[in-house]
Design a protein around this motif. Sequence first.
Motif, PDB file in Angstrom:
ATOM      1  N   SER A   1      37.325  51.714  36.998  1.00  0.00           N
ATOM      2  CA  SER A   1      37.478  50.266  37.175  1.00  0.00           C
ATOM      3  C   SER A   1      37.724  49.948  38.649  1.00  0.00           C
ATOM      4  O   SER A   1      37.807  50.835  39.485  1.00  0.00           O
ATOM      5  N   PHE A   2      37.844  48.654  38.924  1.00  0.00           N
ATOM      6  CA  PHE A   2      37.975  48.160  40.299  1.00  0.00           C
ATOM      7  C   PHE A   2      39.181  48.770  40.995  1.00  0.00           C
ATOM      8  O   PHE A   2      40.287  48.758  40.464  1.00  0.00           O
ATOM      9  N   TRP A   3      38.984  49.299  42.177  1.00  0.00           N
ATOM     10  CA  TRP A   3      40.101  49.744  43.006  1.00  0.00           C
ATOM     11  C   TRP A   3      39.725  49.578  44.467  1.00  0.00           C
ATOM     12  O   TRP A   3      38.625  49.925  44.880  1.00  0.00           O
ATOM     13  N   ARG A   4      40.605  48.981  45.220  1.00  0.00           N
ATOM     14  CA  ARG A   4      40.382  48.871  46.665  1.00  0.00           C
ATOM     15  C   ARG A   4      41.677  49.213  47.370  1.00  0.00           C
ATOM     16  O   ARG A   4      42.764  48.892  46.880  1.00  0.00           O
TER      17      ARG A   4
ATOM     18  N   TYR B   1      44.339  47.060  42.128  1.00  0.00           N
ATOM     19  CA  TYR B   1      43.712  47.617  40.935  1.00  0.00           C
ATOM     20  C   TYR B   1      44.569  47.330  39.720  1.00  0.00           C
ATOM     21  O   TYR B   1      45.724  46.939  39.831  1.00  0.00           O
TER      22      TYR B   1
ATOM     23  N   LYS C   1      38.792  58.099  42.405  1.00  0.00           N
ATOM     24  CA  LYS C   1      37.853  56.999  42.224  1.00  0.00           C
ATOM     25  C   LYS C   1      36.666  57.234  43.140  1.00  0.00           C
ATOM     26  O   LYS C   1      36.838  57.586  44.315  1.00  0.00           O
TER      27      LYS C   1
END
Lengths: 416, 374
Positions: B237-240, B128, B151
């Motif tokens: 926003s994008f988080w993995r 992220y 998230k």
Amino acid sequence: MLLAGGQGSRLGVLTSKLAKPAVAFGGKYKIIDFPLSNCINSGVDTVGVLTQYRPLRLNQHIGIGMPWDLDRNIGGVTVLPPYEKSTDSSWYTGTANAIYQNLEFMEYYNPDYVLILSGDHIYKMDYEVMLDYHKASKAAVTLATYEVPMEEASRFGVVITDDEGCIQEFEEKPEHPRSNKASMGIYIFNWKVLKNALQVMKDVPSCDFGKHIIPYCHEQGERICAYDFKGYWKDVGTLGSYWEANMELVDIIPEFNLYEEFWRIYTKSDALPPQYIADHTKIGKCIIGEGTEIYGEVEHSVIGSAVTIEEGAVVKDSIIMNGAVIGKNCVIEKAIIAENTVIGDGAVLGTGDYAPSEYNPKVYAFDLVTIGEKSVIPANVKIGKNTAIFGETTLEDYPNGELKSGGSLIKVGDLA
Amino acid sequence: MRAIGIILAGGNSNRMGGLSAKRAVAAMPMAGSYRSIDFSLSNMTNSHIQKVAVFTQYNSRSLNEHLNSSKWWDFGRKQGGLYLFTPTITTTNSYWYKGTADALYQNISFLKNSHEPYVVIASGDGVYKLDYNKVLEEHIATGADITIVCKEIKPEEDDISRFGVVNLSKDGWVEAFEEKPLVAQSNLASIGVYVIRRRQLIELLENCAKEGRSDFVKDIIIRYKDVKKIHGYVMDSFWRNIGSIESYFKTNMEFLKKDIRDYFFRTHPDVYSKVEDLPPAKYNGDAVVKNSLVASGCIINGTVENSILFKKVYVGNNCVIKNSIILNDVHIGDNSYIENCIVESRDTLRANTEYIGEPDKIKVVVEKNFRYAL
């Protein structure tokens, strides 16, 4: 001492805004990376880089020398520009004059030996082996030589040696060469010999190693030896040889191999991400730098970092440097495209019949299209062979949407 | 310099299969030329946090090697720098870290000797970009004791029950927090990023140690949930998280999408990693490459489709690689076929071999064949 102040005017628009050692090579490198990497790999960790012609990009690239592990507590890399003196301020007028003006730098380190290098050759060389040879042969000066084909020897300074490798005679660009051992512009001096020669010859105008210092040492009866270098060594002084040396890197097993673990070449690299190759692409023999995105076709080319090649574009036999954008459906053949240039959709480069350059036939030969950095090429134009473009061009610059072979469009830089 | 950073990178995960046998999850190679911890480290440096401590315990050789110089992330300043804390024997303690809180407690002098008022705690297994300053601003504005970054996890992105699941009130206060629940009560996960005042953290850690407790989530966040004011900062926003084989594979493959690549690679701020000075990737005559990421130092002779080749991968003649991840420095012999696999780094795959996994059951290939050095 690395001489990196030259323009390299035979590289045309590639060097109109930066010094030749700062020109990109092999996808992610700059020419100066090769001698700098050779230095650190050879254990030479105190390096002075002499700059003069347009040094900005070179300075930014070298910085404190971190990429080459030359950020040292003692020694490391020092950039040495010409400087003002209370009397007699002058530019570097020749190779030896540049070194003379930095005697103070060398005196500070008080070395036993001084290695003089030039920043414009592509090669891997262990300077320590040369130094061992220098010591073993008890020479005062050793110069590295390279065997060139006899028919080309007249373009070089050649040396005639005895059985021990000791130099008997010099010939500068001889008409009928008696030897094919060409000087590579790499010298090792005993520090005292160099210091003395530079001081004696300090008033010679444009004092040069090949023309003045070496002959002077020879006259003084100093023992001068030739170190015969076997390996890959390429002078990339012309657009033709520059293009050729880049293209040699894509061979299956290139003579100059960047993939060996031993003797890495280091560079300052900003881009890290992997490159992306899209669907519907065709990738032929080529090398491609980090962060580049390819949606079109690439064949037999050297592509830098963070380049974008859009859908339908075809790139062949070309060198594309960092950050360039090649628009959709472009056809690019035998072109050298410098950093951050944008080629509009549908442009065709390297097309048409042969014609010599009307602008500068000595520089722009070899059927290449050469485009300087940050240039803009409008969409759908046709550009012929032996052409040179530098700057933002618009459709009005191209009568009938075409730049014929041999033409040029120079809109920025000293020659605009 | 309002905050110091802490990255908890000690963990192993049994959901990583064979891949975490030789490294901690935080050291997992990611997205072709990065490692998992690079994302949190880059966030720290991009948030101008200059003093960062990385806590490791499980098989940290690979991680230590990656962090052997702090210069790649622009740490190594006169003020601050990168600190690596592995368990050590002291006169009063000869145990490993018993948990995350214990790890912090064993190095409490680091916290005590710092002067920055806040601490940002992050984990090493998230992918992220996040400006921790924004979290810190909100932490100060809300007057919270602890702020947890949360998230929303969509079912197609990951399995929410792998995470700490949070319920927030309308004002963003944590009402419930359950670690790895059997049945999740919300789809809001804690991403393992916390902001807390340094003195508050020291106090909580000391209390925790006195009671013989050792886990940061269980024994501090959950235990103090109703005593301390715990706020949730929701990031969108994008988080993995890459802590399982499936999510590791999926997250890597997401980098084949242009918008994800643009977000991480071509949008400010940058993600940094150790620079390895590898030559550009080389494609020989018969190479066919489609929809793939290729890192530097690779040499490709065969066919590569929908795959990610990490650094220095060699693909032999007539090889076919489909829908696979090939980690660093793998040598693949001629005529091999690889589909739906993750090939462990530094492996040597013999010529004429076949490795086939299923799209929903990715095969992890670990070979220890001898490679003749060239």
